[in-house]
Design an enzyme around this catalytic site. Sequence first.
Site, short mmCIF file in Angstrom:
data_model
loop_
_atom_site.label_atom_id
_atom_site.label_comp_id
_atom_site.label_asym_id
_atom_site.label_seq_id
_atom_site.Cartn_x
_atom_site.Cartn_y
_atom_site.Cartn_z
N CYS A 230 0.82 -1.23 0.00
CA CYS A 230 0.00 0.00 0.00
C CYS A 230 0.85 1.27 0.00
O CYS A 230 0.37 2.34 -0.37
CB CYS A 230 -0.94 -0.01 1.19
N HIS B 238 -2.32 7.04 2.75
CA HIS B 238 -0.87 7.10 2.86
C HIS B 238 -0.34 8.27 2.01
O HIS B 238 -0.69 8.41 0.84
CB HIS B 238 -0.23 5.82 2.32
#
Length: 365
Positions: A161, A256
């Site tokens: 990710c 993120h």
Amino acid sequence: MNNNKIPVAILGATGMVGQKYIQLLENHPMFEVVCVCASAKSSGQKYIDVVGPKWQMRTAIPDSVAHLKINDVFNIREVSSKCRLVFSCFEIDDKDLIQKVEFDYAKTGMAVVSNASANRSNDLVPMLIPEINLHHLDLIHHQQKINNLPKSGMVIVKPNCSIQSFTTPIFALEKEGFKVSQLIVSTLQALSGAGYPGVASLDVIDNIVPFIGGEEKKTEEEPVKILSKATDTKLVLRTDLKISATCTRVPVVDGHTALVSMKFEDKIPTEQEIKDIWNNFRSDVKEFELPSSPAKAIKYIEIENRPQPRKDRDRDKGMTCTVGRLRKCNVLDYKFVGLSHNTVRGAAGGGILNAEVLVAKGLVK
Ligand code: NAP
């Protein structure tokens, strides 16, 4: 069950990524969740009884899943008898065992779309971001041959990710002839990336943790695999791109962020050229018109204090990578900030898009 939809199982359905799969697959036009799997301790119980108290999504557990009985991930024959595709997002310490379980599913004829890291370093397992390396799927026939898999059996993986917030923008520049040779990346990674219950609140409230086990290696190696060429029998790993990463955990729930400095090999674009390339980027996968494909894979945002996780992570169903703050770098050539939703584009949403691609290309029927 709707007979027109492909029946799917989720391995790790009780975890953070599994819950996101269940949320995103509610009313999905191609797939129907018919089987939810987790560890032996959850197996045999109703999904809602196990997950109800720890459900993290902002929509309710779908009725179609709430009353399913949880199966054990290791009941491979039984799970395979109910579906044609499995989304793998279970977590155990023994990565060799995850590799084996995923290939055991493939041997029973399942297409396995995995979020786990176990099979990512296998050269014959495509690590797919479809906007970038759709052609890596050409490796599937060879993977099937070498591993003695039936025609419908295969394993593909999604990357970590941490890398979604900068890899597609880098690809877009390279596609237009501006080869990148060095990247210095610092990630600010959300709490949901650590699974449930994840990082203890006392470790992360009012704090930043400057270490995430194994994450820097993945952030440095996985973009290189994705940005490499593949033939139909082998991956040709490029050696001209070096990445240095520092990965940190920050008190953000989802999304993120990556702070990136980049150096070009020779030709250096202007700032305006970079912005135009990002905003005009269109990938081949758009032709398939897939339900999870965002209208724009990359969006450059001009506002000086963006992207921000809370304001930008949900852009286009959480599938768009938002970039901003492009400016000159005093050490390399340019720097920018990238952001992507870690449990959507970086996990379940990306996995579902990959599965949609397998259907569109006729690899899953
Ligand atoms: P998580 O919340 O900790 O969930 C772990 C899942 O694995 C649960 O369903 C759990 O079932 C199952 N599990 C645990 N031990 C097991 C065992 N012995 N046998 C079978 N199943 C077992 O983790 P997560 O964040 O969802 O991550 C899952 C995977 O996706 C990991 O490989 C992770 O690296 C990857 N990933 C995560 C993210 C993210 O943003 N979170 C993004 C990309 C990739 P029980 O409930 O029964 O224990």
